[in-house]
Design a protein around this motif. Structure first.
Motif, PDB file in Angstrom:
ATOM      1  N   THR A  25       0.743  -1.085   0.058  1.00 21.31           N
ATOM      2  CA  THR A  25       0.189   0.689   0.058  1.00 21.31           C
ATOM      3  C   THR A  25       1.074   1.053   0.430  1.00 21.31           C
ATOM      4  OG1 THR A  25       0.020   0.061   2.442  1.00 21.31           O
ATOM      5  CG2 THR A  25      -1.727  -1.123   1.516  1.00 21.31           C
ATOM      6  N   ARG A  26       0.184   1.825  -0.544  1.00 20.22           N
ATOM      7  CA  ARG A  26       0.749   3.586  -0.309  1.00 20.22           C
ATOM      8  C   ARG A  26       1.055   3.904   1.005  1.00 20.22           C
ATOM      9  NH1 ARG A  26      -0.070   6.400  -5.235  1.00 20.22           N
ATOM     10  NH2 ARG A  26      -1.297   5.132  -6.318  1.00 20.22           N
ATOM     11  N   THR A  27       0.087   3.339   1.930  1.00 21.58           N
ATOM     12  CA  THR A  27       0.849   3.668   4.053  1.00 21.58           C
ATOM     13  C   THR A  27       2.439   3.004   4.383  1.00 21.58           C
ATOM     14  OG1 THR A  27      -1.372   3.908   3.803  1.00 21.58           O
ATOM     15  CG2 THR A  27      -0.287   3.839   6.040  1.00 21.58           C
ATOM     16  N   LEU A  29       4.684   2.298   1.996  1.00 21.23           N
ATOM     17  CA  LEU A  29       5.987   2.592   1.799  1.00 21.23           C
ATOM     18  C   LEU A  29       6.148   4.228   1.711  1.00 21.23           C
ATOM     19  CD1 LEU A  29       5.143   2.134  -2.327  1.00 21.23           C
ATOM     20  CD2 LEU A  29       6.328   0.267  -0.629  1.00 21.23           C
ATOM     21  N   CYS A  30       5.242   5.096   2.582  1.00 28.03           N
ATOM     22  CA  CYS A  30       5.749   6.284   3.175  1.00 28.03           C
ATOM     23  C   CYS A  30       5.954   5.415   5.035  1.00 28.03           C
ATOM     24  CB  CYS A  30       4.421   6.620   3.758  1.00 28.03           C
ATOM     25  SG  CYS A  30       4.208   7.904   1.780  1.00 28.03           S
ATOM     26  N   HIS A  43       9.364   6.092  -4.933  1.00 27.94           N
ATOM     27  CA  HIS A  43       8.368   5.471  -4.617  1.00 27.94           C
ATOM     28  C   HIS A  43       7.707   6.036  -3.126  1.00 27.94           C
ATOM     29  CE1 HIS A  43      11.610   2.161  -4.660  1.00 27.94           C
ATOM     30  NE2 HIS A  43      12.503   2.545  -3.870  1.00 27.94           N
ATOM     31  N   ILE A  44       7.772   7.589  -2.999  1.00 28.90           N
ATOM     32  CA  ILE A  44       5.827   7.872  -2.749  1.00 28.90           C
ATOM     33  C   ILE A  44       5.287   8.785  -2.999  1.00 28.90           C
ATOM     34  CG2 ILE A  44       6.811   7.350  -0.305  1.00 28.90           C
ATOM     35  CD1 ILE A  44       9.353   9.580  -0.216  1.00 28.90           C
ATOM     36  N   ASP A  45       6.401   9.563  -3.823  1.00 23.00           N
ATOM     37  CA  ASP A  45       5.055  10.538  -5.044  1.00 23.00           C
ATOM     38  C   ASP A  45       5.234   9.913  -5.930  1.00 23.00           C
ATOM     39  OD1 ASP A  45       5.507  12.812  -6.468  1.00 23.00           O
ATOM     40  OD2 ASP A  45       6.608  13.807  -5.164  1.00 23.00           O
ATOM     41  N   SER A  46       3.178  10.015  -6.749  1.00 24.90           N
ATOM     42  CA  SER A  46       3.291   9.354  -8.147  1.00 24.90           C
ATOM     43  C   SER A  46       3.591  10.740  -9.690  1.00 24.90           C
ATOM     44  CB  SER A  46       1.348   9.601  -7.539  1.00 24.90           C
ATOM     45  OG  SER A  46       1.852   8.406  -6.475  1.00 24.90           O
ATOM     46  N   ASP A  56       3.181   4.633 -11.874  1.00 20.45           N
ATOM     47  CA  ASP A  56       2.909   4.615 -10.059  1.00 20.45           C
ATOM     48  C   ASP A  56       4.291   4.352  -9.858  1.00 20.45           C
ATOM     49  OD1 ASP A  56       1.803   6.053  -8.370  1.00 20.45           O
ATOM     50  OD2 ASP A  56       0.031   4.655  -8.447  1.00 20.45           O
ATOM     51  N   VAL A  57       3.762   4.845  -8.355  1.00 21.57           N
ATOM     52  CA  VAL A  57       5.135   4.897  -7.174  1.00 21.57           C
ATOM     53  C   VAL A  57       5.519   2.483  -7.401  1.00 21.57           C
ATOM     54  CG1 VAL A  57       5.013   6.698  -6.063  1.00 21.57           C
ATOM     55  CG2 VAL A  57       3.682   4.818  -4.974  1.00 21.57           C
ATOM     56  N   VAL A  94       2.165  -0.802  -6.009  1.00 24.27           N
ATOM     57  CA  VAL A  94       1.459  -0.642  -5.338  1.00 24.27           C
ATOM     58  C   VAL A  94       0.671  -1.725  -5.312  1.00 24.27           C
ATOM     59  CG1 VAL A  94      -0.859   0.542  -4.024  1.00 24.27           C
ATOM     60  CG2 VAL A  94       1.961   1.878  -4.857  1.00 24.27           C
TER      61      VAL A  94
END
Length: 141
Positions: A25-27, A29-30, A43-46, A56-57, A94
Motif C-alpha cells: 500500500t501507499r501507506t 511505502l511511506c 517510491h512515495i510521489d506519484s 505509479d510509485v 502498489v
C-alpha cells in the motif's frame, strides 16, 4: 511457518516454508520510507514516478529484502543468519501481493556447526519473479 529441522536432518532440496506479503500500500511505502530513511520520491510521489516513466510509485527493493530476512529468521533464527543477498528483478507496484520462498541449496559441516546455503525467491501473484536471493545460515550441531 516452518520449523528448522535438526542440523543432522537438513538436506539439500528441503524447503524452508514460505511467506505471504502484501498487498503493498501507499501507506506501507511511506512508513517504510520513514523507517529506512529511504525517501526516494520514486517510491512515495506519484507525480515524480510518472515523470520518471513509471505508471505509479513502487516498493523499495530493500522492503522485499527485509521479507527474505523474515522468511529465513522464521525458519532458523536471526542469530543464525550470517549473510543475506538479494537481486531485484521486477518492479513491485502498489497493490501487489508476493510469496517469498526458500530452499536448501547446499550444506556443509565445519567446526561442529552445520552451514546451510539457501536459495530464495519471491514472486508476484501472476508468477513474475520480483526478487531472488541467497542466505547463509549457521546452525550449531
Amino acid at each position: 511457518m516452518s520449523q528448522i529441522k535438526t542440523p543432522r536432518t537438513i538436506q539439500v532440496g528441503d524447503t524452508i516454508g514460505d511467506l505471504a506479503f502484501g498487498p503493498v500500500t501507499r501507506t506501507m511505502l511511506c512508513l517504510y520510507a520513514g523507517a529506512s530513511l529511504d525517501h526516494n520520491p520514486i517510491h512515495i510521489d506519484s507525480d515524480f514516478a510518472k515523470e520518471a516513466g513509471q505508471d505509479d510509485v513502487f516498493a523499495h527493493g530493500m522492503l522485499g529484502m527485509a521479507q527474505f530476512g523474515r522468511l529465513v529468521s522464521n525458519w532458523a533464527s536471526i542469530e543464525a543468519l550470517q549473510s543475506l543477498s538479494t537481486r531485484f528483478t521486477a518492479i513491485v507496484p502498489v497493490g501487489s501481493k508476493l510469496r517469498f520462498t526458500g530452499k536448501v541449496a547446499a550444506r556443509a559441516e565445519a567446526a561442529g556447526k552445520t552451514i546451510v546455503i539457501l536459495d530464495l525467491e519471491a514472486f508476484l501473484e501472476g508468477g513474475l519473479k520480483a526478487f531472488s536471493g541467497r542466505a547463509e545460515v549457521v546452525v550449531e550441531a
